[in-house]
Design a protein around this motif. Structure first.
Motif, PDB file in Angstrom:
ATOM      1  N   THR A  27       0.830  -1.217   0.000  1.00 59.79           N
ATOM      2  CA  THR A  27       0.000   0.000   0.000  1.00 59.79           C
ATOM      3  C   THR A  27       0.858   1.257   0.000  1.00 59.79           C
ATOM      4  O   THR A  27       0.569   2.221  -0.720  1.00 59.79           O
ATOM      5  CB  THR A  27      -0.921   0.005   1.234  1.00 59.79           C
ATOM      6  OG1 THR A  27      -1.708  -1.187   1.241  1.00 59.79           O
ATOM      7  CG2 THR A  27      -1.851   1.212   1.210  1.00 59.79           C
ATOM      8  N   ARG A  28       1.930   1.263   0.805  1.00 59.89           N
ATOM      9  CA  ARG A  28       2.807   2.429   0.856  1.00 59.89           C
ATOM     10  C   ARG A  28       3.443   2.708  -0.515  1.00 59.89           C
ATOM     11  O   ARG A  28       3.597   3.859  -0.924  1.00 59.89           O
ATOM     12  CB  ARG A  28       3.921   2.215   1.890  1.00 59.89           C
ATOM     13  CG  ARG A  28       3.492   1.921   3.312  1.00 59.89           C
ATOM     14  CD  ARG A  28       2.829   3.105   3.992  1.00 59.89           C
ATOM     15  NE  ARG A  28       1.412   3.129   3.757  1.00 59.89           N
ATOM     16  CZ  ARG A  28       0.525   2.360   4.374  1.00 59.89           C
ATOM     17  NH1 ARG A  28       0.903   1.480   5.260  1.00 59.89           N
ATOM     18  NH2 ARG A  28      -0.754   2.468   4.104  1.00 59.89           N
ATOM     19  N   ASN A  48      -0.579   2.846  -3.427  1.00 58.68           N
ATOM     20  CA  ASN A  48      -1.651   3.797  -3.149  1.00 58.68           C
ATOM     21  C   ASN A  48      -1.138   5.090  -2.515  1.00 58.68           C
ATOM     22  O   ASN A  48      -1.562   6.186  -2.902  1.00 58.68           O
ATOM     23  CB  ASN A  48      -2.682   3.138  -2.230  1.00 58.68           C
ATOM     24  CG  ASN A  48      -3.850   4.052  -1.934  1.00 58.68           C
ATOM     25  OD1 ASN A  48      -4.693   4.296  -2.788  1.00 58.68           O
ATOM     26  ND2 ASN A  48      -3.912   4.552  -0.723  1.00 58.68           N
ATOM     27  N   ASP A  49      -0.240   4.983  -1.537  1.00 61.31           N
ATOM     28  CA  ASP A  49       0.242   6.188  -0.860  1.00 61.31           C
ATOM     29  C   ASP A  49       1.009   7.089  -1.806  1.00 61.31           C
ATOM     30  O   ASP A  49       0.867   8.325  -1.761  1.00 61.31           O
ATOM     31  CB  ASP A  49       1.124   5.803   0.329  1.00 61.31           C
ATOM     32  CG  ASP A  49       0.308   5.263   1.494  1.00 61.31           C
ATOM     33  OD1 ASP A  49      -0.897   5.032   1.306  1.00 61.31           O
ATOM     34  OD2 ASP A  49       0.871   5.061   2.575  1.00 61.31           O
ATOM     35  N   GLN A  62      -1.402   8.932  -3.883  1.00 64.03           N
ATOM     36  CA  GLN A  62      -2.009  10.056  -3.156  1.00 64.03           C
ATOM     37  C   GLN A  62      -1.092  11.280  -3.171  1.00 64.03           C
ATOM     38  O   GLN A  62      -1.556  12.417  -3.318  1.00 64.03           O
ATOM     39  CB  GLN A  62      -2.312   9.636  -1.714  1.00 64.03           C
ATOM     40  CG  GLN A  62      -3.323   8.514  -1.575  1.00 64.03           C
ATOM     41  CD  GLN A  62      -4.701   8.900  -2.084  1.00 64.03           C
ATOM     42  OE1 GLN A  62      -5.113  10.052  -2.003  1.00 64.03           O
ATOM     43  NE2 GLN A  62      -5.408   7.940  -2.633  1.00 64.03           N
ATOM     44  N   ARG A  64      -8.007   8.314   6.764  1.00 58.98           N
ATOM     45  CA  ARG A  64      -7.170   7.421   7.579  1.00 58.98           C
ATOM     46  C   ARG A  64      -7.776   6.013   7.600  1.00 58.98           C
ATOM     47  O   ARG A  64      -7.069   5.000   7.493  1.00 58.98           O
ATOM     48  CB  ARG A  64      -7.047   7.956   9.002  1.00 58.98           C
ATOM     49  CG  ARG A  64      -6.203   9.216   9.132  1.00 58.98           C
ATOM     50  CD  ARG A  64      -5.791   9.421  10.584  1.00 58.98           C
ATOM     51  NE  ARG A  64      -5.123  10.694  10.771  1.00 58.98           N
ATOM     52  CZ  ARG A  64      -5.704  11.795  11.222  1.00 58.98           C
ATOM     53  NH1 ARG A  64      -6.988  11.775  11.541  1.00 58.98           N
ATOM     54  NH2 ARG A  64      -5.032  12.913  11.375  1.00 58.98           N
ATOM     55  N   GLN A  89      -7.068   4.074   4.404  1.00 59.20           N
ATOM     56  CA  GLN A  89      -5.737   3.474   4.327  1.00 59.20           C
ATOM     57  C   GLN A  89      -5.705   2.137   5.064  1.00 59.20           C
ATOM     58  O   GLN A  89      -5.134   1.161   4.560  1.00 59.20           O
ATOM     59  CB  GLN A  89      -4.696   4.425   4.927  1.00 59.20           C
ATOM     60  CG  GLN A  89      -4.532   5.730   4.164  1.00 59.20           C
ATOM     61  CD  GLN A  89      -4.095   5.490   2.728  1.00 59.20           C
ATOM     62  OE1 GLN A  89      -4.902   5.564   1.805  1.00 59.20           O
ATOM     63  NE2 GLN A  89      -2.834   5.190   2.531  1.00 59.20           N
TER      64      GLN A  89
END
Length: 247
Positions: free
Chosen positions: A116-117, A120-121, A124, A184, A187
Motif C-alpha cells: 500500500t505504501r 496507493n500512498d 495520493q 485514515r 488506508q
C-alpha cells in the motif's frame, strides 16, 4: 511531513514548476479580466447601440479566452508531468528502502502495508502535487485578484466579502475536518484488502483442498465492502466541496 516530502522531491523540477506558476498566473488574470470586458460591452456597446464597439471588445474577449485556454492546457500538462515524475522518484525511493529492510522489519510492517505504501500512498502524493499545481497555485491569485477587482467595481458592495470569506473558510474547514478520519480509515481498509487478497492468492491450493472457497469469498467481500463504505462516505464529503465553494 508532506510539505517536507514535496519540498525534497520537487526541488529538481524547479523550472517546470516556475512555468506552471507563470501559466496559472496568466490564466487566472485572464479569468478575472473577462467579466470586466463583458461589462464594457454591455455598458458601452449594447446600451449605446455601438455595434463596432461590441465587435471590437468581443474579438478582444475571444483572444483573451483563447490565451486562457492555452495557458490552462499548458499548466495542466506540465503540472501532470511534474507530479508523475515525483511519483516515479518516490516509488523508486520507497522500493529501495524496503529492499534494505531486515526480516524483522518486514514482519513488523507487513507485506500488505508495504504494498500500500508503494502504490496507493505514492499515488495520493502524486494527486496532491497535481492538485497543488492546478488548483492551489491559482487559488491565492484568484483570491487577491478577485478582491482587487471587487473593490475596483464597488467598494461598499465589496463589504460582503467580510462575511462571505469567513463563512466559506468555516465550511471548507468543517468538510476537511470530517474527511481526515475517513481517509485514515481508507488506508487501513486498503491494507486489509491487500492482506486478504495476498493470503488467498498465496494459499489458493490449501483453500481449495479444504473447500474453504465460500468462506474466503465472504471474507474478501467483508473487507471490500468496508473499504467501499468508507470511500463512499469520503466521496460524498468531497462532492460537497465544490458546490459549497461555488455557492
Amino acid at each position: 511531513m508532506l510539505v517536507r516530502l514535496l519540498r525534497a522531491y520537487l526541488r529538481p523540477y524547479s523550472k517546470p514548476i516556475a512555468l506552471v506558476v507563470l501559466l496559472q498566473l496568466i490564466q487566472t488574470l485572464a479569468t478575472l479580466y473577462l467579466p470586466t470586458l463583458n461589462a464594457d460591452i454591455i455598458d458601452n456597446g449594447v446600451v449605446k447601440g455601438d455595434t463596432g464597439y461590441i465587435l471590437e471588445i468581443g474579438g478582444w474577449m475571444l483572444a483573451v479566452t483563447v490565451g486562457q485556454i492555452v495557458c490552462a492546457i499548458g499548466a495542466v500538462y506540465y503540472g501532470a508531468r511534474t507530479a508523475m515524475a515525483v511519483g516515479r522518484d518516490l516509488r523508486a525511493t520507497v522500493f529501495d528502502r524496503v529492499q534494505s529492510f531486515s526480516a524483522r522489519e518486514l514482519g513488523h510492517f507487513g507485506a500488505p502495508s508495504l504494498i500500500t505504501r508503494t502504490t496507493n500512498d505514492v499515488q495520493q502524493v502524486q494527486m496532491l502535487a497535481l492538485m497543488s499545481f492546478t488548483l492551489m497555485v491559482s487559488a491565492p491569485i484568484m483570491c487577491v485578484g478577485g478582491i482587487a477587482m471587487a473593490l475596483h467595481q464597488d467598494v461598499p458592495l465589496s463589504a460582503l466579502l467580510l462575511i462571505i470569506v469567513p463563512v466559506l473558510g468555516a465550511v471548507v474547514s468543517l468538510i476537511i475536518w470530517r474527511m481526515r478520519p475517513l481517509f485514515r480509515g481508507m488506508q487501513d481498509r486498503i491494507d486489509t484488502v491487500n492482506r486478504v487478497l495476498r493470503e488467498q492468492i498465496t494459499g489458493i491450493r490449501v483453500i481449495r483442498a479444504f473447500v474453504r472457497d465460500t468462506h474466503e469469498r465472504k471474507r474478501f467481500a467483508r473487507a471490500n465492502t468496508d473499504l467501499m463504505d468508507v470511500s463512499v462516505r469520503a466521496g460524498r464529503l468531497m462532492s460537497l466541496m465544490f458546490p459549497s465553494t461555488m455557492l
